[in-house]
Design an enzyme around this catalytic site. Structure first.
Site, PDB file in Angstrom:
ATOM      1  N   LYS A   1      -3.615  -0.162  -6.062  1.00  0.00           N
ATOM      2  CA  LYS A   1      -4.957  -0.756  -6.031  1.00  0.00           C
ATOM      3  C   LYS A   1      -5.049  -2.187  -6.571  1.00  0.00           C
ATOM      4  CE  LYS A   1      -7.298   2.510  -4.171  1.00  0.00           C
ATOM      5  NZ  LYS A   1      -6.577   2.457  -2.915  1.00  0.00           N
TER       6      LYS A   1
ATOM      7  N   TYR B   1      -7.440   6.486  -1.499  1.00  0.00           N
ATOM      8  CA  TYR B   1      -6.176   5.792  -1.191  1.00  0.00           C
ATOM      9  C   TYR B   1      -6.377   4.737  -0.100  1.00  0.00           C
ATOM     10  CZ  TYR B   1      -1.130   5.202  -0.801  1.00  0.00           C
ATOM     11  OH  TYR B   1       0.135   4.672  -0.816  1.00  0.00           O
TER      12      TYR B   1
ATOM     13  N   PRO C   1       0.202   0.851 -11.075  1.00  0.00           N
ATOM     14  CA  PRO C   1       0.388   0.694  -9.620  1.00  0.00           C
ATOM     15  C   PRO C   1       0.371   2.008  -8.831  1.00  0.00           C
ATOM     16  CG  PRO C   1       2.450   0.309 -10.797  1.00  0.00           C
ATOM     17  CD  PRO C   1       1.402   0.466 -11.834  1.00  0.00           C
TER      18      PRO C   1
ATOM     19  N   HIS D   1       0.447   2.863   8.182  1.00  0.00           N
ATOM     20  CA  HIS D   1       0.772   4.196   7.649  1.00  0.00           C
ATOM     21  C   HIS D   1      -0.491   5.052   7.671  1.00  0.00           C
ATOM     22  CE1 HIS D   1       4.742   3.452   5.304  1.00  0.00           C
ATOM     23  NE2 HIS D   1       4.686   2.761   6.423  1.00  0.00           N
TER      24      HIS D   1
ATOM     25  N   TYR E   1       5.615  10.167  -2.899  1.00  0.00           N
ATOM     26  CA  TYR E   1       5.271  10.158  -4.326  1.00  0.00           C
ATOM     27  C   TYR E   1       5.806  11.461  -4.914  1.00  0.00           C
ATOM     28  CZ  TYR E   1       1.899   6.343  -3.571  1.00  0.00           C
ATOM     29  OH  TYR E   1       1.307   5.141  -3.277  1.00  0.00           O
TER      30      TYR E   1
HETATM   31  C1  LIG Z   1       5.641  -6.403 -11.752  1.00  0.00           C
HETATM   32  C2  LIG Z   1       4.359  -6.048 -11.023  1.00  0.00           C
HETATM   33  C3  LIG Z   1       4.368  -5.073 -10.013  1.00  0.00           C
HETATM   34  C4  LIG Z   1       3.185  -4.756  -9.327  1.00  0.00           C
HETATM   35  N1  LIG Z   1       3.202  -3.785  -8.339  1.00  0.00           N
HETATM   36  C5  LIG Z   1       2.056  -3.499  -7.692  1.00  0.00           C
HETATM   37  C6  LIG Z   1       2.006  -2.524  -6.675  1.00  0.00           C
HETATM   38  O1  LIG Z   1       3.015  -1.910  -6.331  1.00  0.00           O
HETATM   39  N2  LIG Z   1       0.809  -2.269  -6.064  1.00  0.00           N
HETATM   40  C7  LIG Z   1      -0.359  -2.953  -6.393  1.00  0.00           C
HETATM   41  O2  LIG Z   1      -1.426  -2.745  -5.796  1.00  0.00           O
HETATM   42  N3  LIG Z   1      -0.324  -3.876  -7.363  1.00  0.00           N
HETATM   43  C8  LIG Z   1       0.828  -4.152  -8.002  1.00  0.00           C
HETATM   44  N4  LIG Z   1       0.834  -5.090  -8.962  1.00  0.00           N
HETATM   45  C9  LIG Z   1      -0.427  -5.736  -9.233  1.00  0.00           C
HETATM   46  C10 LIG Z   1      -0.684  -6.870  -8.243  1.00  0.00           C
HETATM   47  O3  LIG Z   1       0.492  -7.576  -8.009  1.00  0.00           O
HETATM   48  C11 LIG Z   1      -1.775  -7.718  -8.858  1.00  0.00           C
HETATM   49  O4  LIG Z   1      -2.944  -6.927  -8.937  1.00  0.00           O
HETATM   50  C12 LIG Z   1      -2.045  -9.017  -8.095  1.00  0.00           C
HETATM   51  O5  LIG Z   1      -0.954  -9.881  -8.168  1.00  0.00           O
HETATM   52  C13 LIG Z   1      -3.287  -9.694  -8.660  1.00  0.00           C
HETATM   53  O6  LIG Z   1      -3.384 -10.981  -8.133  1.00  0.00           O
HETATM   54  P1  LIG Z   1      -4.022 -12.154  -8.992  1.00  0.00           P
HETATM   55  O7  LIG Z   1      -3.975 -13.339  -8.089  1.00  0.00           O
HETATM   56  O8  LIG Z   1      -5.308 -11.707  -9.544  1.00  0.00           O
HETATM   57  O9  LIG Z   1      -3.053 -12.353 -10.237  1.00  0.00           O
HETATM   58  P2  LIG Z   1      -1.530 -12.848 -10.269  1.00  0.00           P
HETATM   59  O10 LIG Z   1      -0.802 -12.407  -9.063  1.00  0.00           O
HETATM   60  O11 LIG Z   1      -0.998 -12.455 -11.595  1.00  0.00           O
HETATM   61  O12 LIG Z   1      -1.623 -14.429 -10.189  1.00  0.00           O
HETATM   62  C14 LIG Z   1      -2.060 -15.187 -11.301  1.00  0.00           C
HETATM   63  C15 LIG Z   1      -1.543 -16.615 -11.176  1.00  0.00           C
HETATM   64  O13 LIG Z   1      -2.057 -17.361 -12.267  1.00  0.00           O
HETATM   65  C16 LIG Z   1      -1.022 -18.162 -12.826  1.00  0.00           C
HETATM   66  N5  LIG Z   1      -1.317 -18.395 -14.242  1.00  0.00           N
HETATM   67  C17 LIG Z   1      -1.187 -17.525 -15.275  1.00  0.00           C
HETATM   68  N6  LIG Z   1      -1.565 -18.095 -16.410  1.00  0.00           N
HETATM   69  C18 LIG Z   1      -1.942 -19.343 -16.101  1.00  0.00           C
HETATM   70  C19 LIG Z   1      -2.421 -20.425 -16.880  1.00  0.00           C
HETATM   71  N7  LIG Z   1      -2.589 -20.339 -18.211  1.00  0.00           N
HETATM   72  N8  LIG Z   1      -2.710 -21.579 -16.258  1.00  0.00           N
HETATM   73  C20 LIG Z   1      -2.539 -21.699 -14.899  1.00  0.00           C
HETATM   74  N9  LIG Z   1      -2.079 -20.698 -14.127  1.00  0.00           N
HETATM   75  C21 LIG Z   1      -1.788 -19.540 -14.722  1.00  0.00           C
HETATM   76  C22 LIG Z   1       0.247 -17.348 -12.593  1.00  0.00           C
HETATM   77  O14 LIG Z   1       1.408 -18.178 -12.574  1.00  0.00           O
HETATM   78  C23 LIG Z   1      -0.026 -16.711 -11.246  1.00  0.00           C
HETATM   79  O15 LIG Z   1       0.458 -17.489 -10.176  1.00  0.00           O
HETATM   80  C24 LIG Z   1       1.997  -5.424  -9.669  1.00  0.00           C
HETATM   81  C25 LIG Z   1       1.982  -6.389 -10.682  1.00  0.00           C
HETATM   82  C26 LIG Z   1       3.153  -6.701 -11.368  1.00  0.00           C
HETATM   83  C27 LIG Z   1       3.121  -7.746 -12.479  1.00  0.00           C
END
Ligand SMILES: Cc1cc2nc3c(=O)[nH]c(=O)nc-3n(C[C@H](O)[C@H](O)[C@H](O)COP(=O)(O)OP(=O)(O)OC[C@H]3O[C@@H](n4cnc5c(N)ncnc54)[C@H](O)[C@@H]3O)c2cc1C
Length: 390
Positions: free
Chosen positions: A297, A385, A293, A72, A201
């Site tokens: 980012k 962005y 979101p 995009h 948006y």
């Molecule tokens: C509903 C939703 C919609 C989103 N939409 C967007 C979007 O449109 N655009 C965007 O940029 N970002 C979005 N985000 C944010 C993006 O998804 C996150 O920034 C990203 O997933 C971060 O990755 P992470 O691996 O740091 O954390 P996570 O993806 O949260 O992964 C963390 C992992 O740790 C595990 N965990 C948690 N607690 C424990 C524990 N006590 N012991 C062991 N394991 C544990 C979980 O099961 C999970 O698998 C969204 C987030 C959510 C929740």
């Protein structure tokens, strides 16, 4: 059990860190409290910065991403019954974003980890990091009903906002900054072609709306809803009617509707925990920071953290240098705060706040109008962005 880096969390942060470390010959174990199939069922982010794609490429994960990802080089800002295209490529010297779902990235990472035979433990309980302020940290957990101890050199806390890693840090060692927004995003996923080939948006008197997609045949739409709203209150028909009501007529008429196969509400929050290193424990991704979101980012920041931390760990094991690990928190936070500012600004510009009056609405519309007439203003938006460099 002994490993070099114990990684708590099997989201994009933990899996990508594991993949890069494995590629560099650094042993690691990933543990997650969730089942593998549940991790793959989560629908989240979808817009990737060029820097994110580069890091994924370097980790050997580019094949499907380049095959199926959508390039995009612009998006639309819709307001006041009109829309204005932000020409990302024209404003940034040819840069773009790639639309490729977080679910797909996670699948690619899980497949790569399994192909390489790297150890992951799912469905574990009571994960606790210990002694990270000393020389011999370890993680305890319950696996298959039995206690397990993982001795390691370092612990990477990649366990998201509600994880155990940040909770293990004494509150006096950490400063947290937080803003909770008085609304959330109701998202719907449907097997219908997107209304436009680029994202829209929309700022509307009824609230914000976003038209996005996961592929040319799968649409992801969002509408702003008040905090505390229940997803059960939203039939598909109500969602489609509300989405169309918030778009300029020429877009609304073209929305293809269909049954949803995922519908959920995400609360909006800005949060940063400082620092991101505590001795031999490093916080990564959502464990350390959350952004609304609106600026797309969250996932991109997580990949940035992984990039800095993996550089530091590789340097440590390759050269015995601590410089990269010592710099990790400051380097990551410098990028994080710029994304926090941008995401807050996009959220403030595009959403209707319950306390806002006629004055605030006029200011929003003036700022949107300014973005359509000033190349300097539009360039600031485009540069952030597509992602600041690292
Ligand atoms: C509903 C939703 C919609 C989103 N939409 C967007 C979007 O449109 N655009 C965007 O940029 N970002 C979005 N985000 C944010 C993006 O998804 C996150 O920034 C990203 O997933 C971060 O990755 P992470 O691996 O740091 O954390 P996570 O993806 O949260 O992964 C963390 C992992 O740790 C595990 N965990 C948690 N607690 C424990 C524990 N006590 N012991 C062991 N394991 C544990 C979980 O099961 C999970 O698998 C969204 C987030 C959510 C929740």
């Amino acid at each position: 059990m002994r490993t070099q880096v114990a990684i708590i969390g099997s989201g994009p942060s933990g899996l990508l860190l594991g993949q890069i470390l494995s590629g560099a010959g650094i042993a690691n174990v990933v543990v997650d409290r969730t089942r593998r199939d549940h991790i793959l069922a989560r629908v989240r982010a979808g817009v990737l910065e060029q820097g994110t794609v580069r890091v994924l490429d370097q980790a050997g994960l580019g094949a499907r991403l380049h095959n199926e990802g959508l390039i995009h080089d612009g998006f639309s800002l819709a307001f006041d019954e009109r829309d204005h295209r932000i020409d990302l490529a024209g404003l940034t010297g040819g840069k773009h974003v790639t639309v490729y779902g977080q679910t797909e990235i996670t699948r690619d990472l899980l497949d790569a980890r399994e192909t390489d035979g790297m150890l992951s433990l799912y469905d574990v309980e009571d994960v606790v990091p210990h002694d990270f302020d000393g020389e011999r940290p370890y993680v305890t957990l319950i696996h298959d009903g039995k206690p397990l101890r993982i001795d390691c050199d370092f612990i990477a806390g990649c366990d998201g906002f509600h994880g155990a890693s940040r909770r293990a840090v004494p509150p006096s060692a950490m400063t947290c900054y937080e803003r909770i927004y008085p609304f959330g995003w109701l998202g719907l996923l449907a097997e219908v072609p997107p209304v436009s080939h680029e994202l829209i948006y929309a700022n509307h008197a009824r609230g914000f709306a976003l038209c996005s997609m996961r592929s040319l045949s799968r649409s992801r739409y969002y509408v702003q809803v008040p905090a505390g709203e229940k997803v059960e209150a939203w039939s598909d028909q109500r969602f489609w009617d509300e989405l169309r009501a918030r778009l300029p007529r020429h877009h609304a008429e073209k929305v293809t509707t269909g049954p949803s196969f995922e519908k959920s509400i995400a609360p909006l929050r800005s949060f940063v925990a400082e620092p991101m290193r505590f001795g031999r424990l490093f916080l990564v991704g959502d464990a350390a920071h959350i952004v609304p979101p609106t600026g797309a980012k969250g996932l991109n920041l997580a990949v940035g953290d992984v990039h800095y931390l993996s550089e530091g760990l590789c340097e440590h094991y390759r050269e015995g240098s601590e410089a990269g690990l010592e710099a990790y928190s400051a380097r990551a936070l410098s990028r994080v705060w710029k994304a926090v500012r941008f995401s807050w600004w996009m959220t403030t510009l595009l959403h209707r706040f319950p306390e806002a009056g006629a004055f605030e609405t006029k200011i929003q519309l003036a700022e949107l109008d300014y973005l359509t007439h000033s190349r300097a203003a539009a360039s600031m938006l485009a540069e952030n962005y597509v992602g600041l460099s690292y």
